[in-house]
Design a protein around this motif. Structure first.
Motif, mmCIF file in Angstrom:
data_model
loop_
_atom_site.group_PDB
_atom_site.id
_atom_site.type_symbol
_atom_site.label_atom_id
_atom_site.label_comp_id
_atom_site.label_asym_id
_atom_site.label_seq_id
_atom_site.Cartn_x
_atom_site.Cartn_y
_atom_site.Cartn_z
ATOM 1 N N ASP A 78 47.321 41.375 26.698
ATOM 2 C CA ASP A 78 46.244 41.881 27.555
ATOM 3 C C ASP A 78 46.646 43.231 28.133
ATOM 4 O OD1 ASP A 78 44.304 39.984 27.301
ATOM 5 O OD2 ASP A 78 44.594 39.069 29.254
ATOM 6 N N ARG A 79 45.668 44.169 28.117
ATOM 7 C CA ARG A 79 45.828 45.477 28.748
ATOM 8 C C ARG A 79 44.680 45.662 29.722
ATOM 9 N NH1 ARG A 79 47.465 48.627 30.269
ATOM 10 N NH2 ARG A 79 47.061 50.646 29.299
ATOM 11 N N GLU A 80 45.026 45.993 30.981
ATOM 12 C CA GLU A 80 43.986 46.090 32.000
ATOM 13 C C GLU A 80 44.421 47.089 33.064
ATOM 14 O OE1 GLU A 80 40.923 42.994 34.204
ATOM 15 O OE2 GLU A 80 42.772 42.230 33.311
ATOM 16 N N TRP A 81 43.452 47.868 33.560
ATOM 17 C CA TRP A 81 43.744 48.777 34.662
ATOM 18 C C TRP A 81 42.509 48.958 35.534
ATOM 19 C CZ3 TRP A 81 43.386 50.136 29.564
ATOM 20 C CH2 TRP A 81 42.462 51.110 29.198
ATOM 21 N N SER A 82 42.749 49.201 36.834
ATOM 22 C CA SER A 82 41.660 49.340 37.793
ATOM 23 C C SER A 82 42.197 49.953 39.081
ATOM 24 C CB SER A 82 41.024 47.986 38.095
ATOM 25 O OG SER A 82 39.881 48.138 38.940
ATOM 26 N N SER A 83 41.302 50.241 39.996
ATOM 27 C CA SER A 83 41.665 50.631 41.359
ATOM 28 C C SER A 83 40.878 49.851 42.386
ATOM 29 C CB SER A 83 41.396 52.132 41.578
ATOM 30 O OG SER A 83 42.121 52.930 40.680
ATOM 31 N N GLN A 84 39.956 49.015 41.943
ATOM 32 C CA GLN A 84 39.023 48.367 42.849
ATOM 33 C C GLN A 84 39.569 47.041 43.366
ATOM 34 O OE1 GLN A 84 35.482 48.418 40.225
ATOM 35 N NE2 GLN A 84 34.611 49.786 41.750
ATOM 36 N N PRO A 85 39.338 46.754 44.642
ATOM 37 C CA PRO A 85 39.747 45.456 45.176
ATOM 38 C C PRO A 85 38.818 44.355 44.716
ATOM 39 C CG PRO A 85 38.529 46.659 46.828
ATOM 40 C CD PRO A 85 38.688 47.598 45.645
ATOM 41 N N LEU A 86 39.345 43.151 44.713
ATOM 42 C CA LEU A 86 38.470 42.004 44.586
ATOM 43 C C LEU A 86 37.637 41.872 45.852
ATOM 44 C CD1 LEU A 86 40.946 39.415 43.044
ATOM 45 C CD2 LEU A 86 39.208 40.742 41.850
ATOM 46 N N GLU A 87 36.550 41.113 45.780
ATOM 47 C CA GLU A 87 35.746 40.900 46.979
ATOM 48 C C GLU A 87 36.552 40.187 48.050
ATOM 49 O OE1 GLU A 87 31.125 40.810 45.843
ATOM 50 O OE2 GLU A 87 32.173 38.923 45.534
ATOM 51 N N GLY A 88 36.192 40.419 49.316
ATOM 52 C CA GLY A 88 36.965 39.901 50.426
ATOM 53 C C GLY A 88 37.104 38.398 50.457
ATOM 54 N N ALA A 89 36.129 37.671 49.891
ATOM 55 C CA ALA A 89 36.182 36.213 49.916
ATOM 56 C C ALA A 89 37.019 35.636 48.789
ATOM 57 C CB ALA A 89 34.767 35.635 49.840
ATOM 58 N N ALA A 90 37.506 36.472 47.859
ATOM 59 C CA ALA A 90 38.254 35.959 46.716
ATOM 60 C C ALA A 90 39.587 35.376 47.165
ATOM 61 C CB ALA A 90 38.489 37.068 45.707
ATOM 62 N N SER A 91 39.927 34.213 46.604
ATOM 63 C CA SER A 91 41.174 33.551 46.978
ATOM 64 C C SER A 91 42.180 33.487 45.834
ATOM 65 C CB SER A 91 40.893 32.126 47.468
ATOM 66 O OG SER A 91 40.333 31.345 46.437
ATOM 67 N N GLY A 92 41.793 33.858 44.632
ATOM 68 C CA GLY A 92 42.682 33.797 43.485
ATOM 69 C C GLY A 92 41.870 33.636 42.213
ATOM 70 N N TRP A 93 42.555 33.443 41.081
ATOM 71 C CA TRP A 93 41.834 33.297 39.834
ATOM 72 C C TRP A 93 42.531 32.327 38.892
ATOM 73 C CZ3 TRP A 93 43.778 38.308 41.025
ATOM 74 C CH2 TRP A 93 44.912 38.688 40.319
ATOM 75 N N ASP A 94 41.766 31.874 37.893
ATOM 76 C CA ASP A 94 42.246 31.011 36.826
ATOM 77 C C ASP A 94 41.856 31.683 35.511
ATOM 78 O OD1 ASP A 94 42.863 28.837 38.770
ATOM 79 O OD2 ASP A 94 40.684 28.734 38.930
ATOM 80 N N TRP A 95 42.837 32.001 34.689
ATOM 81 C CA TRP A 95 42.620 32.764 33.449
ATOM 82 C C TRP A 95 43.187 31.972 32.279
ATOM 83 C CZ3 TRP A 95 46.516 34.476 30.193
ATOM 84 C CH2 TRP A 95 46.154 35.389 29.188
ATOM 85 N N PHE A 96 42.361 31.770 31.242
ATOM 86 C CA PHE A 96 42.753 31.018 30.063
ATOM 87 C C PHE A 96 42.642 31.927 28.832
ATOM 88 C CE2 PHE A 96 40.899 28.192 33.141
ATOM 89 C CZ PHE A 96 41.542 26.968 33.036
#
Length: 353
Positions: free
Chosen positions: A221-239
């Motif tokens: 995986d290749r990924e880049w950004s500068s943006q924050p997640l939304e304030g209510a985000a608590s984490g993620w699950d990636w498959f």
């Protein structure tokens, strides 16, 4: 140890916010933002993007030893920016962090390293492609005229493990979302995101009992950004899923605060030739079926994952429920088995638990 404050500042969300390890939990004024319609170009975009705040080069491998014992390997390099741009010397505003891990059914090993930018200790070049931190490296060995990521040599080591692997792609690069513009929230936060999910892996993993020849499947995986997640985000699950028929699936969700049942999800279905179909937040379904006590917290280690438009209904189970990356910004990462309508193997990353 003077580098650690630099990394902690770059991860301005701080360790109390579970998504902070990926640098997307705080505002980042002055950095470039992902743009819908931006055309990804290679080999240029295999390299670093120092005008963006955060990016990573992230390879996971589902492996088997000669006796069929499953195991997994992870090689990851993160770049974090305190300010846009890169400079030679000690005043470069970029920092680097690398993670490596090996997982077997009975053990999990992890290691972490940090480095300054601008002095040659760590970095990424696009052409010829090479990513490194100290002696950990991911280097192109592709032939003339091939994409740089078509063939890689990668190596890393920790106190109790090492691996030396060769990755050969038998399919194309895959762009997620809208031609590589991958939306992460209802508010429109996004990244540029592509993968090479078609690796055949050969090589050697060294454990405390000695070296083991391995073969298997890999996903970069290749990924880049500068943006924050939304304030209510608590984490993620990636498959990341490799199905026995040669098709692939990236499917993920960003969870709401306190995991109240809300999330933003996305999926990319990849056929055996590399053609893709993208699905928005209404299509994927995620149901945790079983948790395990891991590092003092309850972590889902068996899931039901559904994608009704593709007829997908699978159960995803951890090879080793204790695959905890006990790094500066800790998370769960390990190989999984897949049963149901589309059997296969894959990798699962979970943050925020």
């Amino acid at each position: 140890m003077r580098l650690l404050p630099l990394i902690l500042m770059a991860l301005a969300a701080g360790p109390a916010q579970p998504q902070g390890f990926a640098g997307m939990g705080a505002d980042a004024p002055g950095f470039a933002l992902p743009e819908r319609g931006h055309v990804l170009e290679f080999p240029r975009d295999h390299g670093a993007h120092p005008d963006f705040r955060i990016e990573w080069w992230y390879l996971t491998a589902n492996l088997e030893g000669p006796d069929g014992t499953p195991m997994g390997a992870q090689w990851t390099l993160f770049r974090f920016g305190l300010a846009p741009g890169a400079r030679d010397g000690w005043d470069s505003p970029q920092g680097w962090m690398a993670h490596a891990g090996v997982t077997t059914p009975d053990a999990h090993f992890a290691a972490e390293r940090f480095a300054r930018d601008g002095i040659g200790q760590a970095g990424v070049t696009a052409d010829p492609f090479a990513a490194w931190l100290d002696d950990w490296h991911m280097t192109s060995v592709a032939g003339p005229g091939a994409d740089a990521l078509d063939a890689l040599h990668l190596a890393a080591r920790g106190m109790e493990f090492a691996f030396d692997l060769r990755a050969e792609a038998d399919g194309p690069l895959v762009l997620h979302g809208d031609a590589g513009f991958s939306v992460k929230s209802e508010g429109g936060q996004a990244s540029h995101y592509y993968s090479q999910p078609f690796y055949r892996i050969t090589g050697e993993v060294t454990l405390p009992d000695g070296p083991i020849a391995v073969t298997g499947l890999g996903w970069l995986d290749r990924e880049w950004s500068s943006q924050p997640l939304e304030g209510a985000a608590s984490g993620w699950d990636w498959f990341a899923m490799h199905f026995d028929d040669g098709e692939k699936l990236m499917i993920a969700r960003v969870r709401s605060e306190a995991d109240t049942g809300g999330w933003f999800s996305a999926a990319t279905w990849i056929d055996a030739e590399g053609a893709t179909q993208t699905f928005g937040p209404d299509a994927p379904r995620f149901t945790p079926l079983e948790t395990a006590r891991v590092a003092g917290r309850d972590v889902p280690v068996r899931w039901r994952v559904e994608l009704p438009p593709r007829g997908l209904d699978v159960e995803v189970s951890a090879v080793n429920p204790q695959a905890w990356m006990d790094t500066a910004f800790a998370y769960w990462e390990g190989p999984v088995r897949i049963t149901g309508t589309h059997p296969g193997v894959g990798y699962l990353e979970m943050t925020g638990y």
